[in-house]
Structure formats: C-alpha cells, structure tokens
Design an enzyme around this catalytic site. Structure first.
Site, PDB file in Angstrom:
ATOM      1  N   ASP A   8       0.831  -1.203   0.000  1.00 37.90           N
ATOM      2  CA  ASP A   8       0.000   0.000   0.000  1.00 37.90           C
ATOM      3  C   ASP A   8       0.867   1.255   0.000  1.00 37.90           C
ATOM      4  O   ASP A   8       2.072   1.216   0.296  1.00 37.90           O
ATOM      5  CB  ASP A   8      -0.888  -0.040   1.254  1.00 37.90           C
ATOM      6  CG  ASP A   8      -2.176   0.746   1.105  1.00 37.90           C
ATOM      7  OD1 ASP A   8      -2.310   1.484   0.123  1.00 37.90           O
ATOM      8  OD2 ASP A   8      -3.044   0.620   1.994  1.00 37.90           O
TER       9      ASP A   8
ATOM     10  N   ASP B 105     -10.375   1.839  -3.820  1.00 40.16           N
ATOM     11  CA  ASP B 105     -10.944   1.590  -2.491  1.00 40.16           C
ATOM     12  C   ASP B 105     -12.459   1.507  -2.563  1.00 40.16           C
ATOM     13  O   ASP B 105     -13.108   1.112  -1.601  1.00 40.16           O
ATOM     14  CB  ASP B 105     -10.550   2.714  -1.531  1.00 40.16           C
ATOM     15  CG  ASP B 105      -9.253   2.394  -0.804  1.00 40.16           C
ATOM     16  OD1 ASP B 105      -8.786   1.246  -0.894  1.00 40.16           O
ATOM     17  OD2 ASP B 105      -8.707   3.297  -0.146  1.00 40.16           O
TER      18      ASP B 105
HETATM   19  C1  DGJ Z   1      -5.803   1.891   1.898  1.00 36.38           C
HETATM   20  C2  DGJ Z   1      -6.120   0.653   1.110  1.00 36.38           C
HETATM   21  O1  DGJ Z   1      -6.555   0.959  -0.162  1.00 36.38           O
HETATM   22  C3  DGJ Z   1      -7.139  -0.161   1.891  1.00 36.38           C
HETATM   23  O2  DGJ Z   1      -7.545  -1.262   1.142  1.00 36.38           O
HETATM   24  C4  DGJ Z   1      -6.525  -0.570   3.189  1.00 36.38           C
HETATM   25  O3  DGJ Z   1      -5.449  -1.438   2.953  1.00 36.38           O
HETATM   26  C5  DGJ Z   1      -6.071   0.651   3.968  1.00 36.38           C
HETATM   27  N1  DGJ Z   1      -5.255   1.511   3.177  1.00 36.38           N
HETATM   28  C6  DGJ Z   1      -5.317   0.250   5.203  1.00 36.38           C
HETATM   29  O4  DGJ Z   1      -4.777   1.307   5.855  1.00 36.38           O
END
Ligand code: DGJ
Length: 743
Positions: free
Chosen positions: A479, A549
């Site tokens: 991430d 997301d």
């Molecule tokens: C952003 C990501 O896109 C989410 O899926 C998740 O992993 C969060 N960060 C965790 O902090």
C-alpha cells in the site's frame, strides 16, 4: 517484422505485419517523423511527406534558403529555440545559462531483441525473434551531450516502445530540465482525446473531448501517478468506436510524476508527448554520466478502442508482468480490512479465515494493523515487526495456522511511509522527505521516507525481509497512502534536489526488485489508497493492483471499464464487499456484486461469518464460478460492449484464444418497467461455430457465432415467467452467460 535503413534517403522504417513507423534524418541532421500507422510498403521513400512552404512569420535556419523552419517540420525528439516554438521533448541547461540544443544524427544500430532499462520497469521479450530494436545516436556538438533514441517494434503486437538515453560526453556538467520518453508529431488534429481521470474512489473515468488547437494535457506532480489522472491517453478518430476505426494509445511505463500532452499547432499538426513531468524535475549530468528516461509504449489500432486495449492487455500481461505469478491462476482471496479495520485479534482473524475456507476461498490477507503499535492511523508505520499482543506467535505463527486451515497467507505492508510516533522516526528523523526550515505536511498522519537514499531502502528491506523469511507469506499487498510534499532530500546537494522525485520512485522500484528476487513465490498486489498508483510501471513488479478503495459494484462498473482501456483484467483486484457499501452506503444484491468482481482478480472484503446460509450458497457458487473460469477471464480476449458512462447498461465479454468458450456479462443498474426487447451484438466469436448458451447452469439454446455477432444475443427474456423473475430482481440486475462451442 523488421527495421530497414535506406542509406540514400536516410529513412528508417520499422514495421511488423500490421504497422509502420517511418523516420528520416532531416537535412539539418535532426530526426524527422514521417509516418506512424497501418503498414505501408517498406521499400519506398516517404521523404515527400516533408512539405515545406514558406509560411508567414516563421524563423528560418538557412541564410540562403527560404522555408526551412523546424516549426514546420514534424520531428522525433524536438528541442526549443532554433526555429521551433512548440513545447520541446528535451531541454538542457548549460553552464552559460543557455538551454538551446541541436541534436544531430551520428550513427545508428539495429539489433534483434529488446534491451533492459537499468533500474526501470519496461516491456521485455523472451526471445530475440519477438522484437527488433533501433538505437539512433545523436549529438549536440556544442555541449558534447549524446542522446540515444531507442525504438523497439514487436513482431506480434501493433506496438512500438520508446525511450531516450543521455550521456554527457562533454567536459562540462549540464542540467537536464526536460527529457520526455516519447514525442510524436502527427500530421493532423482530427482526433478525440481520451483521458482516464477521477479521484480517490472514482479512478479512471473515461473523459473524452475533441482535440483543439493549443495544449491539452494530464499529469501528476504528486510523486505517484495518482488517482486524478492516469499515465495513459488515447487519440481516436472521431468516427472510430470500440470496434472499428483508427486509434492511437500512449502509455507510460512509470509510476511517478508524469505529463501526457498533445499540442496542436496552428496548422493542425499534433505533437503528442509522454514522459516524466518537467515541472519539479531536473537531472545533473556530470561528464561521463548517463540518464535513461522511462519507457513509453505506443499502440496503433485500426480495430477501434477494443483493438487497442487488446494489444495493451496482451503486451502488459505477458511481456510487462513477470515472475511466477504472471501466468498462474490468481487465488480467490479474503481481506480483513472492511471486516475489522484496526479492530482485531488473532482469534477474530482465524474465524474469518475458517468461514471463508468453508466457502472455497483460497487465500487470507491480513491488512493494516498487525505491526508494532499500529492500532490506528497515528502510530507504528515504519516499525515492521509484529504486535505480539494481537498476534502472540507473530506472523510466523498466524501464517502457519492459516496454512493449517488449507489456505495461503497474505500480508499488507506500507513500506514507503513512517508515522512520527514510531521507533524508526525517533531514531532517524532525517529519513523523511522534508525541506529544511519549512513546515512538514502530513497525510493520514504519515510522512514519506526518503527512498532516494539507499540506506533507507536497505533498512526497510532488512525489516520486512526478516518477517517474510521466517513466515509463510504467499502474497503481499503493498500500500501507499499519501503523496509527497516539501520534496527534499537531506543528503543531496542543492543542484540535485530536482532529482528527488525520480530518485524516490527508483528507490521504490529497487525495493520491489529486491523483494521479488528474494521471494519469487510471493504474489505482489500494488495499492495506493486503492487505485492511486495503477500504472504500467507497477505492473512490472506487481502483476495486479487494488483497482480502487471503492468496492461498490455500480461504481466498480465504471472504474473497471475505464481501467480496461489499457490494463488487463488479470491486473485489476476486484472484491465483493458488504452492503450497505462502506464507501457509498448503497445496497446491491450479492449476485450483482459478485458478477462485477468476477471480471478481475477476485476476492472478498468482508466477514463471511455474518452472512445467512442462503448468502453462503451464493458465495460458494461465485467462488466455484471464478475458479472454473478465471483462466478464461484473465487470459481471454476482452471486449467492452456497452459503456456504463453512456447509459443504464454495461456489457462486456471475454473470448478464449481458441474461440471455443466465452463469457458475456450484462449489467443493468436501475430497473426499467415495460421495457424494450434487447439484443446484444457479440464480438470475437468464430462465425461457423455453434455455441451452447447457459446462464446459471440453465440452457438458453444454441446459436452460431455469426448469429450472435450479426443478429445479436437476446438479453431480455421472452417467456413471461422469466420476465417476472427479472422484474423480481429490481435494480442492480446482472446476468452472466457462458458460451461453449458444441463439438
Ligand atoms: C488503503 C487501502 O486501499 C485499503 O484497502 C486498506 O489497505 C487501507 N489503506 C489500510 O490502511
């Protein structure tokens, strides 16, 4: 496929069965562009395409000759200031303050295969027969700087890969201020410009407008390619559509700041450029030093937008993505993020995994919150060791327990970042990107580590490699949740601060490369608050990316549709999540959510333990469907049929290479009453083949490929009983048809 150089006319012709790319050494020694498009005979001269009229208000190169102006010539890698007034592909600041350069032809080299680009992602070949490469060496006599333009033409794809390499063979240091990966002067401007833009949770929406005189561009100055724009744009003839007509696609294989720009001049010549954004970039080139730009890939299609996308899909899936997971079926996964957020302990995780396993899920992914003091956003980032209160036996113990359930184990990391409340920051406060004397902006209470410094990358590597070495980790979700501000490296000289953004991304690539080499069995998924760094550069390291997301299925129709213009289905992480959806609050049927996510790298983002038995049945059917057809979905030829940006319906299909199997998916967002009869024209099938059509196992008849492509497939149901069933579904209605060739 081949590359021919005609000595008498000084023309280069790169070609394969479908395309031609023609250039010429101009009279003044610079490189001129003659043609890029559908294949034309290669033994002819195209020098007549250089037209020179004496246009008013031009500045001319030769004192005794009228009309020789670079402003009127189509060029390959233009510079500014010697009669061309358009935006340049290269700009080099010299000791005396001048920025003028004049790169003229010295020599060239043609060879089979394709070179690697040191430290950078790039498309590759597996044998020399797959591509030919041309390197044209140019020199700026005054500074002694050499420029090599690199072109690769692929045998099997309508694609040309380009990049540029600089070498300072002079005795003085220079500053490269602009170094685009490609520039292409097209003879007219009769194009629609398509960009893929949006924001967090609505990435890569298709935005189209008529190309106009002046400059149109998209780009990023965020330190990542970003949610807002994608380093991929399309020029399409106004009469072209998804299935026919001329289309050019331009994709940058890079994950940092970028610029994609089309400048249409007053005579309707279009200059298309793609590369590192010149704003916030400069590179100090000492005598003897080299600088290599990232790669740009240009695709020509006369089969419309689908033809262009299919070329990118094949190339990026098989000759950009690498490693053990490139061709392997991706595991159906469950990720705990939306199920628990930061609130979990080992037992809760194991329970989620157990329930998922019972429904056929193959991989459990532990998301954020497993390390150090990380129980919320404010602390722990940078300290890559387990939180023993949550995971008493560490990642090693948990991964062993997950494997004992018969699943694989995956782990979330965010290696480029640090919270100030962390041991790493307390020990190394100067390891973040921050400008002396200026405020330090944060994003989500986190700061960006200075990955331009090798010792920082080394330290992060050591921490994470230790965990991976002692545990059974099969998958990493990498991430990256904020963009760079106050970009400055504590260890670089003033004249090198313009290098930090690029050096940072080189550091990210370096860490990826080291981890891939040390742990080749791990499947990497890139992520940047969802789709904030979904680009071709990342696909070289991580064959899939968390697309967004936003896991709402209606939104995902648009996001996945837009993403598919250049990235293959195998690269799009797509999960089913709960309703009401956490991003939008929308309630959609489980079937609809599954039918959308099935056309990606499939998984779940929820606690299946909270579902009813009836819902478990749906989940088990979804998992079985994905397992049965994932090979077809990921490796088949994908066609967009109906656009979610244009109406209530979305449709797409995938056809197997041998055209004996296909999946057709139709989605209706809002229900309609007393509706029309609907037929959907299919594509890519074999004319003569008769296909048996099934939906949820029910026989829907047999039709020939030609019927399905010319007349279309009936997607409204014609029996009263079935029509009632359709009505009963209400909004968010979806159907997936399986087509199988009859013997
Ligand atoms: C952003 C990501 O896109 C989410 O899926 C998740 O992993 C969060 N960060 C965790 O902090």
């Amino acid at each position: 496929m081949g590359i021919i150089y005609h000595q008498e006319t000084k023309e280069f012709h790169l070609f394969n069965k479908e395309i031609s790319y023609v250039m010429q050494v101009l009279r003044n020694g610079q490189m001129g562009q003659l043609y890029f498009g559908k294949r034309v005979p290669e033994m002819r001269s195209y020098g007549y395409l250089i037209e020179r009229s004496r246009r008013p208000m031009i500045s001319e190169i030769y004192e005794n000759e009228y009309g020789y102006s670079l402003e009127n010539l189509r060029q390959e890698y233009p510079s500014y200031g010697t009669t061309d007034y358009r935006m340049p592909a290269v700009e080099i600041a010299q000791e005396n303050g001048s920025r003028i350069t004049d790169f003229t032809y010295v020599s060239h080299r043609i060879y089979a295969g394709k070179p690697k680009l040191s430290g950078l992602p790039a498309t590759y070949v597996e044998s020399e027969e797959e591509a030919d490469t041309l390197e044209i060496l140019l020199r700026d006599a005054l500074t002694g700087v050499e420029l090599t333009l690199i072109y690769t033409v692929f045998a099997g794809e309508n694609a040309v890969a380009r990049s540029a390499r600089f070498r300072n063979c002079g005795s003085r240091e220079v500053q490269i201020e602009t170094a685009m990966s490609m520039s292409l002067d097209l003879p007219d401007a009769d194009y629609d410009w398509i960009q893929f833009s949006g924001a967090w949770a609505r990435e890569r929406y298709v935005k189209e407008r008529k190309l106009q005189q002046g400059i149109q561009s998209v780009g990023s100055l965020r330190g990542a390619s970003g949610h807002m724009h994608n380093p991929f744009v399309v020029l399409k003839r106004p009469t072209a559509d998804e299935f026919q007509g001329e289309v050019l696609g331009f994709s940058l294989v890079y994950s940092g700041n970028f610029l994609a720009q089309a400048e249409v001049d007053t005579y309707n010549v279009t200059r298309m450029m793609l590369g590192i954004h010149p704003q916030e970039f400069s590179w100090c080139l000492e005598p003897g030093a080299e600088f290599q730009t990232p790669e740009a890939v240009m695709v020509y299609s006369d089969q419309g937008l689908n033809g262009m996308s299919q070329a990118f899909h094949r190339l990026y899936r098989t000759r950009l993505a690498r490693g053990e997971w490139r061709d392997r079926n991706r595991p159906v996964l469950i990720n705990n993020w939306e199920a628990t957020y930061f609130d979990f302990d080992e037992e809760k995780l194991l329970e989620i995994a157990r329930t998922a396993k019972a429904d056929g899920v193959e991989l459990f992914v532990l998301d954020d919150g497993w390390f150090s003091t990380r129980c919320g956003e404010t602390s722990g980032l940078g300290d890559w060791w387990e939180n023993r209160e949550r995971l008493p036996e560490g990642i090693r113990g948990l991964s062993a327990k997950i494997e004992a359930l018969g699943m694989r184990f995956g782990l979330w990391v965010e290696l480029e970042m640090v919270n100030k409340d962390s041991e790493l920051y307390r020990k190394h406060p100067d390891w973040i990107l921050a400008t002396p004397g200026r405020s330090q902006s944060h994003g989500r209470k986190q700061y960006v580590l200075d990955f331009s410094r090798k010792e920082v990358v080394d330290a992060v590597y050591e921490m994470i490699a230790k965990i991976l070495a002692e545990s059974s980790v099969s998958y990493i979700k990498w991430d990256m949740n904020r963009n760079i501000t106050e970009c400055y490296s504590a260890v670089l000289e003033a004249k090198r601060q313009g290098e930090v953004f690029h050096r940072y991304i080189l550091g990210v690539y370096d860490l990826y490369e080291r981890l891939i080499r040390a742990f080749p069995h791990i499947l990497f998924e890139s992520c940047a608050s969802g789709g904030g760094r979904f680009d071709a550069g990342m696909l070289y390291y991580a064959p899939q990316a968390w697309t967004s997301d936003d896991s709402d299925a209606v939104e995902r129709l648009k996001i996945q549709y837009g993403t598919s213009f250049s990235y293959p289905l195998s690269s799009m992480g797509a999960h089913v999540s709960v309703t009401p959806n956490h991003q939008l609050g929308r309630v959609t049927p489980l079937k609809f959510r599954g039918d959308v996510a099935a056309f990606g790298a499939f998984g779940y983002e929820m606690d299946l333990g909270k579902l009813s038995e009836a819902e478990h049945e749906v989940i088990r059917a979804q998992v079985a469907f994905v397992k049965r057809y994932r090979e077809l979905i990921h490796k088949g030829t994908f066609y967009r049929l109906l656009s979610p940006f244009e109406g209530n319906f979305t449709a797409w299909m995938v056809v197997s290479e041998d055209r004996r199997q296909a999946l057709v998916a139709v989605y209706k967002v809002l229900n309609d009453v007393n509706c029309e009869y609907r037929r959907l024209k299919l594509h890519g099938l074999a004319e003569e083949t008769v296909y048996r059509i099934r939906e949820d196992g029910c026989d829907k008849g047999a039709r020939s490929g030609s019927e399905l492509m010319r007349i279309g497939m009936v997607t409204t149901d014609d029996s009263a009983g079935e029509r009632r069933a359709e009505t009963a579904y209400g909004d968010f209605y979806s159907r997936i048809f399986v087509l199988e060739a009859e013997a």
